[in-house]
Design an enzyme around this catalytic site. Sequence first.
Site, PDB file in Angstrom:
ATOM      1  N   HIS A 155       0.864  -1.177   0.000  1.00  0.00           N
ATOM      2  CA  HIS A 155       0.000   0.000   0.000  1.00  0.00           C
ATOM      3  C   HIS A 155       0.902   1.229   0.000  1.00  0.00           C
ATOM      4  O   HIS A 155       1.684   1.438   0.925  1.00  0.00           O
ATOM      5  CB  HIS A 155      -0.926   0.019   1.219  1.00  0.00           C
ATOM      6  CG  HIS A 155      -1.926   1.138   1.174  1.00  0.00           C
ATOM      7  ND1 HIS A 155      -3.199   0.976   0.660  1.00  0.00           N
ATOM      8  CD2 HIS A 155      -1.828   2.445   1.545  1.00  0.00           C
ATOM      9  CE1 HIS A 155      -3.850   2.128   0.740  1.00  0.00           C
ATOM     10  NE2 HIS A 155      -3.042   3.038   1.270  1.00  0.00           N
ATOM     11  N   CYS A 156       0.787   2.045  -1.033  1.00  0.00           N
ATOM     12  CA  CYS A 156       1.692   3.176  -1.210  1.00  0.00           C
ATOM     13  C   CYS A 156       1.012   4.470  -0.766  1.00  0.00           C
ATOM     14  O   CYS A 156       0.005   4.880  -1.360  1.00  0.00           O
ATOM     15  CB  CYS A 156       2.113   3.294  -2.669  1.00  0.00           C
ATOM     16  SG  CYS A 156       3.257   4.658  -2.989  1.00  0.00           S
ATOM     17  N   PRO A 157       1.527   5.145   0.257  1.00  0.00           N
ATOM     18  CA  PRO A 157       0.906   6.406   0.696  1.00  0.00           C
ATOM     19  C   PRO A 157       1.059   7.526  -0.319  1.00  0.00           C
ATOM     20  O   PRO A 157       0.247   8.447  -0.334  1.00  0.00           O
ATOM     21  CB  PRO A 157       1.654   6.724   1.999  1.00  0.00           C
ATOM     22  CG  PRO A 157       2.960   6.017   1.874  1.00  0.00           C
ATOM     23  CD  PRO A 157       2.685   4.780   1.103  1.00  0.00           C
ATOM     24  N   ASN A 160      -1.853   6.944  -2.424  1.00  0.00           N
ATOM     25  CA  ASN A 160      -3.068   6.669  -1.647  1.00  0.00           C
ATOM     26  C   ASN A 160      -3.857   5.522  -2.264  1.00  0.00           C
ATOM     27  O   ASN A 160      -5.072   5.596  -2.447  1.00  0.00           O
ATOM     28  CB  ASN A 160      -3.946   7.927  -1.545  1.00  0.00           C
ATOM     29  CG  ASN A 160      -5.085   7.760  -0.554  1.00  0.00           C
ATOM     30  OD1 ASN A 160      -4.977   6.989   0.398  1.00  0.00           O
ATOM     31  ND2 ASN A 160      -6.186   8.459  -0.775  1.00  0.00           N
TER      32      ASN A 160
END
Length: 366
Positions: A155-157, A160
């Site tokens: 999950h890449c911030p 998002n």
Amino acid sequence: MAPSGSGGVRRRCRRVLYWIPVVFISLLLGWSYYAYAIQLCIVSMENIGEQVVCLMAYHLLFAMFVWSYWKTIFTLPMNPSKEFHLSYAEKELLEREPRGEAHQEVLRRAAKDLPIYTRTMSGAIRYCDRCQLIKPDRCHHCSVCDKCILKMDHHCPWVNNCVGFSNYKFFLLFLAYSLLYCLFIAATDLQYFIRFWTNGLPDTQAKFHIMFLFFAAAMFSVSLSSLFGYHCWLVSKNKSTLEAFRNPVFRHGTDKNGFSLGFSKNMRQVFGDEKKYWLLPVFSSQGDGCSFPTCLVNQDPEQPSTPAGLNSTVKNPENHQFPAKPLRESQSHLLKDSQTWTESSANPGKGKAGMSNPALTMENET
């Protein structure tokens, strides 16, 4: 009602906070456009030919950067298809019976006709208690999205979003074009950056944009080059970030290269067969995300034989049988051979193997 309302407010606040990194990248990108196109190319460059060449190349990289970034952010992650969800009756059994043999029986019956070859570390069927489904190979539950994501990488911030089967190619192109974007800016801005320190530029606001633009481009180039190189290595080995940290477990045990089919096939699994689409952020990956071809491993006795039309097997010197699963023929059999599963499940002779492993236990993964 009050706790529920406060919980809803917290969830909405979290959703807003999750967009802060994306807003930061967008503002930084907008400033870099102003600093490079306006302050550097139009204000500071005196040669018309240099202006035209730099602006044309810059806008090409800028467009590809924005396009791939947009696709990475707004492409919805794919979730397991309905075949992997437990039926209503099976859910009732799981809720009614205490954990133990009854749960194992339900999961064995539900999984015996599904094309799954990976297990938990304890050898159990990979089952998600929150989504109430049997996880396909390479599928994981994202605690941020609160969903099971097909071929989840991470999950890449900064986008998002979950990076998985549906947008992994877009994520790779985003890294590639952002790296090229930063390298191009740093290379063409270097001579003006040097002139800034030697007092060769007029004392205007452009000189400060030029200085900070070079620093930002050089700094991001270093970080992006390492990240892009790491993901190129993952693609060459047909691994996800999660699989690089924890090797997938098959029926015969852990195999760190279980999904690797060789460099060429590994590349085509992500980018597709048609090379004209490789550099474009359009979906061209192979397969359906629910099943993946593997290298030759010991055949899982709990699973049915290879899908319809794939009956060939290879024997090793010790007379163990291996399922032959060529890349092109095993990509979409979840969608194409759903009728085959139904037919095989109706055959009682094929279902006995799925009931013969007492070591199976249910493990909830969240």
